[in-house]
Design a protein around this motif. Structure first.
Motif, PDB file in Angstrom:
ATOM      1  N   ASP A  71       0.835  -1.209   0.000  1.00  0.00           N
ATOM      2  CA  ASP A  71       0.000   0.000   0.000  1.00  0.00           C
ATOM      3  C   ASP A  71       0.864   1.250   0.000  1.00  0.00           C
ATOM      4  N   MET A  72       1.982   1.196   0.760  1.00  0.00           N
ATOM      5  CA  MET A  72       2.882   2.346   0.832  1.00  0.00           C
ATOM      6  C   MET A  72       3.461   2.646  -0.557  1.00  0.00           C
ATOM      7  N   PHE A  73       3.901   1.610  -1.241  1.00  0.00           N
ATOM      8  CA  PHE A  73       4.454   1.830  -2.582  1.00  0.00           C
ATOM      9  C   PHE A  73       3.395   2.398  -3.530  1.00  0.00           C
ATOM     10  N   TYR A  74       2.175   1.923  -3.370  1.00  0.00           N
ATOM     11  CA  TYR A  74       1.117   2.407  -4.262  1.00  0.00           C
ATOM     12  C   TYR A  74       0.821   3.879  -4.007  1.00  0.00           C
ATOM     13  N   ARG A  75       0.805   4.246  -2.712  1.00  0.00           N
ATOM     14  CA  ARG A  75       0.555   5.648  -2.362  1.00  0.00           C
ATOM     15  C   ARG A  75       1.649   6.541  -2.955  1.00  0.00           C
ATOM     16  N   LEU A  76       2.901   6.104  -2.769  1.00  0.00           N
ATOM     17  CA  LEU A  76       4.019   6.868  -3.332  1.00  0.00           C
ATOM     18  C   LEU A  76       3.887   7.014  -4.837  1.00  0.00           C
ATOM     19  N   HIS A  77       3.521   5.917  -5.465  1.00  0.00           N
ATOM     20  CA  HIS A  77       3.361   5.893  -6.916  1.00  0.00           C
ATOM     21  C   HIS A  77       2.377   6.969  -7.354  1.00  0.00           C
ATOM     22  N   LYS A  78       1.264   7.059  -6.629  1.00  0.00           N
ATOM     23  CA  LYS A  78       0.230   8.039  -6.979  1.00  0.00           C
ATOM     24  C   LYS A  78       0.674   9.461  -6.613  1.00  0.00           C
ATOM     25  N   ASP A  79       1.153   9.629  -5.355  1.00  0.00           N
ATOM     26  CA  ASP A  79       1.473  10.977  -4.864  1.00  0.00           C
ATOM     27  C   ASP A  79       2.587  11.629  -5.653  1.00  0.00           C
ATOM     28  N   ARG A  80       3.639  10.846  -5.966  1.00  0.00           N
ATOM     29  CA  ARG A  80       4.797  11.451  -6.606  1.00  0.00           C
ATOM     30  C   ARG A  80       4.800  11.236  -8.110  1.00  0.00           C
ATOM     31  N   ASN A  81       3.733  10.604  -8.599  1.00  0.00           N
ATOM     32  CA  ASN A  81       3.628  10.333 -10.028  1.00  0.00           C
ATOM     33  C   ASN A  81       4.853   9.564 -10.542  1.00  0.00           C
ATOM     34  N   LEU A  82       5.209   8.499  -9.793  1.00  0.00           N
ATOM     35  CA  LEU A  82       6.375   7.699 -10.161  1.00  0.00           C
ATOM     36  C   LEU A  82       6.003   6.656 -11.200  1.00  0.00           C
ATOM     37  N   SER A  83       7.022   6.094 -11.855  1.00  0.00           N
ATOM     38  CA  SER A  83       6.826   4.837 -12.556  1.00  0.00           C
ATOM     39  C   SER A  83       7.209   3.753 -11.562  1.00  0.00           C
ATOM     40  N   THR A  84       6.427   2.683 -11.514  1.00  0.00           N
ATOM     41  CA  THR A  84       6.762   1.592 -10.608  1.00  0.00           C
ATOM     42  C   THR A  84       6.795   0.297 -11.396  1.00  0.00           C
ATOM     43  N   ILE A  85       7.846  -0.475 -11.184  1.00  0.00           N
ATOM     44  CA  ILE A  85       7.940  -1.785 -11.823  1.00  0.00           C
ATOM     45  C   ILE A  85       8.080  -2.809 -10.708  1.00  0.00           C
ATOM     46  N   LEU A  86       7.139  -3.734 -10.662  1.00  0.00           N
ATOM     47  CA  LEU A  86       7.072  -4.684  -9.551  1.00  0.00           C
ATOM     48  C   LEU A  86       7.183  -6.111 -10.064  1.00  0.00           C
ATOM     49  N   VAL A  87       8.139  -6.863  -9.522  1.00  0.00           N
ATOM     50  CA  VAL A  87       8.173  -8.299  -9.779  1.00  0.00           C
ATOM     51  C   VAL A  87       7.500  -8.972  -8.603  1.00  0.00           C
ATOM     52  N   THR A  88       6.543  -9.835  -8.878  1.00  0.00           N
ATOM     53  CA  THR A  88       5.822 -10.441  -7.761  1.00  0.00           C
ATOM     54  C   THR A  88       5.326 -11.832  -8.120  1.00  0.00           C
ATOM     55  N   HIS A  89       5.156 -12.647  -7.082  1.00  0.00           N
ATOM     56  CA  HIS A  89       4.529 -13.958  -7.282  1.00  0.00           C
ATOM     57  C   HIS A  89       3.065 -13.900  -6.869  1.00  0.00           C
ATOM     58  N   SER A  90       2.649 -12.750  -6.373  1.00  0.00           N
ATOM     59  CA  SER A  90       1.269 -12.634  -5.921  1.00  0.00           C
ATOM     60  C   SER A  90       0.404 -12.073  -7.043  1.00  0.00           C
ATOM     61  N   MET A  91      -0.440 -12.924  -7.612  1.00  0.00           N
ATOM     62  CA  MET A  91      -1.330 -12.480  -8.682  1.00  0.00           C
ATOM     63  C   MET A  91      -2.303 -11.426  -8.161  1.00  0.00           C
ATOM     64  N   GLU A  92      -2.626 -11.544  -6.840  1.00  0.00           N
ATOM     65  CA  GLU A  92      -3.537 -10.575  -6.252  1.00  0.00           C
ATOM     66  C   GLU A  92      -2.927  -9.176  -6.318  1.00  0.00           C
ATOM     67  N   ASP A  93      -1.643  -9.076  -5.929  1.00  0.00           N
ATOM     68  CA  ASP A  93      -0.984  -7.771  -5.960  1.00  0.00           C
ATOM     69  C   ASP A  93      -0.916  -7.241  -7.392  1.00  0.00           C
ATOM     70  N   ALA A  94      -0.566  -8.132  -8.320  1.00  0.00           N
ATOM     71  CA  ALA A  94      -0.457  -7.697  -9.722  1.00  0.00           C
ATOM     72  C   ALA A  94      -1.800  -7.144 -10.198  1.00  0.00           C
ATOM     73  N   ALA A  95      -2.891  -7.858  -9.874  1.00  0.00           N
ATOM     74  CA  ALA A  95      -4.211  -7.433 -10.338  1.00  0.00           C
ATOM     75  C   ALA A  95      -4.631  -6.132  -9.660  1.00  0.00           C
ATOM     76  N   LEU A  96      -4.283  -6.005  -8.386  1.00  0.00           N
ATOM     77  CA  LEU A  96      -4.778  -4.884  -7.595  1.00  0.00           C
ATOM     78  C   LEU A  96      -4.076  -3.570  -7.946  1.00  0.00           C
ATOM     79  N   TYR A  97      -2.754  -3.626  -8.136  1.00  0.00           N
ATOM     80  CA  TYR A  97      -2.014  -2.375  -8.251  1.00  0.00           C
ATOM     81  C   TYR A  97      -1.627  -2.003  -9.680  1.00  0.00           C
TER      82      TYR A  97
END
Ligand SMILES: Nc1ncnc2c1ncn2[C@@H]1O[C@H](COP(=O)(O)OP(=O)(O)O)[C@@H](O)[C@H]1O
Ligand SMILES: [Mg+2]
Lengths: 290, 265
Positions: A186-212
């Protein structure tokens, strides 16, 4: 900052018995402000891609364009440091990189390497430690006196304090407890939105991939197997299942629901909210009919 | 970044050298280290070189790969060579350039000593390239077995060695990972002034030490949990097997020794 990988090939340990083709013809566009998730089996080349995003690895073929700089196989290239300043990578198990006497010094290490003054670095350290959900008292402690989860957060703060335009995350929550996981994502997502960052996430959680994520890239044996929005990716679970990957629980639930009651929802829902809404609509329709 | 180092690495291919008994290989390397000092002229060094390259060939490890891995050693060899060129003042003067004079003896010594060094490194590398650490340890333990009578801690020594050898590649991988992580935080390992370079070692070494200590502790706990209590009365799962090939290889080396004895000045 836009990043683009164009027909990237990467071979580990060229000219040795261990030579290994890790990436083959990988093309991915990451426009500024995108949240991109990369999923795929262990060994499919996800971490190798990430290391191309700030020129720690250079493609053996093809090119990587980061902002206005081009990284190719050419021998000498300058200004790699300016790329690394703008692209912050949180490696897998980043707590292994801690080394300073105090948490504060360790967080300041990155920014100061990139020419930030000591007082500014300290200000950023204070900001970053709060961002990752720790208290300021921790700044004076030794990083090696902390718990595993706290060390992970400190290491993440060390990257945040560099204030990069692009944040690259390699399984940042592996080995954390469920609550810690959610807090950090959630913290990374907030930062992504607030600072208008690009975010690249490697994950094994399909839930996280779908959600964010806005975009998902599915890797398989060093190649891009599929890319698209979460909805496009999870619409047809069959292909993913064959790769040994899963679809989010929500999608699985929807498919089962549709099979059992012979209904068809208007779209594939990738988050709990969407699914709830669809089910609610279905109930209303059923109510009207009877 | 560190992936090219070959010291301590085992290359799993099928070859006569891989099939040999580790005891035979250890004996050969030990003897080789001794007989290298017999060589003292072009013919004898030639014989040694031919023998060594025959062994490299028999190992089926690509020659280019070995050379790539020994790059750091080449600098050392070059350094030795230059030292000899400067310091040995025997024989005729080959050429003179300002205050810098090269004597024939210096050139010869330089070439011979570098060659001796190079062949030694090549043979010892072949041992680790074709023998798993476990095999080396088993071989050593067997060969040194008689010393147990004199209360020499053979088993403990062998264990220590096998653990160190086993963890060299792990340490290399770890070094690579931490270097990458610190590079991403702005450390420049490949350039900068000497002071900057020395400073960049600290963020690398401290994490390495910490993970090594942690690993050692975990290993000790894991071994105790599985009932390890030292070498007393321990039986072996792998038994060493001496074959005709091993005898043949020893005879070959004996022949080389004989040739050296004949042709040396
Ligand atoms: N230093 C290396 N040397 C040789 N092969 C490597 C190295 N690092 C990774 N690989 C190989 O490259 C492939 C991709 O690795 P990686 O990008 O780490 O996969 P992922 O992160 O998707 O699990 C794997 O098959 C792995 O074994
Ligand atoms: Mg990985």
């Amino acid at each position: 900052m836009d990043i683009s990988l164009q027909q990237v090939e990467y071979r580990y340990q060229v000219n040795s018995p261990f030579e290994h083709l890790a990436l083959e013809d990988v093309s991915i566009d990451i426009p500024s402000g995108t949240y991109l998730a990369i999923i795929g089996h262990t060994g499919s080349g996800k971490s190798t891609i990430l290391q191309h995003l700030n020129a720690i690895l250079k493609p053996t073929k093809g090119k990587v364009i980061i902002g206005d700089q081009e990284v190719t196989n050419a021998k000498k290239q300058k200004n790699l440091k300016s790329i690394r300043k703008k692209v912050g990578i949180v490696f897998q198990f980043p707590e292994h990189q801690l080394f300073e006497e105090t948490v504060e010094k360790d967080i300041c290490f990155g920014p100061m390497n990139f020419g930030v003054s000591e007082s500014e670095a300290k200000r950023r350290a204070r900001e970053a430690i709060l961002q990752v959900g720790l208290s300021e008292e921790i700044l004076a402690k030794s990083p090696f006196d902390l718990s595993g989860g706290q060390m992970r957060r400190v290491a993440i703060a060390g990257v945040l304090a560099m204030e990069p335009d692009v944040i690259v995350l390699d399984e940042p929550t592996a080995g954390l407890d469920p609550r810690g996981r959610k807090e950090i994502m959630d913290m990374f997502y907030r930062l992504h939105k607030d600072r208008n960052l690009s975010t690249i996430l490697v994950t094994h959680s399909m839930e996280d991939a779908a959600l964010y994520a806005d975009q998902i890239v599915v890797m398989h044996q060093g190649k891009v197997f599929k890319k698209g929005s979460p909805r496009e990716i999870f619409q047809s679970p069959v292909g993913l299942m064959e790769l040994g990957l899963d679809v989010p629980e929500v999608v699985r639930f929807q498919n089962k629901l549709e099979d059992t009651f012979h209904v068809k929802f208007s779209k594939t829902c990738v988050t709990l909210e969407e699914l709830t809404e669809e089910i609610h609509r279905l109930f209303k329709k059923v109510g009207e009919l009877t | 970044m560190m992936e090219k180092m070959i010291i301590g690495r085992y290359i799993p291919v099928e070859s006569p050298l891989h099939r040999m008994d580790p005891r035979a290989k250890l004996m050969i390397v030990f003897l080789f280290v001794c007989i290298v000092f017999l060589a003292n002229n072009a013919i004898t060094y030639g014989i040694l070189a031919v023998y060594t390259f025959l062994m490299v060939f028999a190992s089926k490890v690509p020659f280019r790969y070995i050379m790539g891995g020994l790059k750091i050693v080449f600098w050392l060899i070059l350094f030795t060579m230059i030292l000899h060129l400067f310091l040995t003042k025997e024989g005729d003067i080959l050429f003179q350039w300002g205050w810098f004079t090269v004597y024939e003896g210096g050139l010869r010594q330089g070439i011979f000593i570098s060659m001796r060094f190079f062949l030694l490194i090549l043979m010892t590398s072949l041992l680790t390239l074709t023998t798993t650490p476990i095999e080396i340890t088993d071989g050593l333990e067997e060969l040194l077995g008689p010393l147990k009578k004199f209360k020499f801690p053979v088993h403990e020594l062998a264990l220590m060695m096998s653990i160190s050898l086993r963890f060299i590649p792990t340490l290399m991988d770890e070094t690579d990972k931490i270097m990458k992580a610190q590079t991403a935080r702005g450390v420049d390992f490949s350039g900068g002034t000497i002071k900057e370079r020395i400073n960049s070692i600290i963020p690398l070494l401290i994490p390495l030490f910490i993970s090594s200590f942690k690993r050692a502790e975990e290993l000790a706990v894991a071994m105790e949990a599985r009932g390890y209590r030292g070498g007393e009365g321990r039986t072996k799962y792998r038994l060493l097997q001496w074959s005709l090939l091993d005898t043949g290889m020893l005879i070959l080396l004996a022949l080389v020794t004989l040739l050296l004895a004949v042709f040396r000045m």
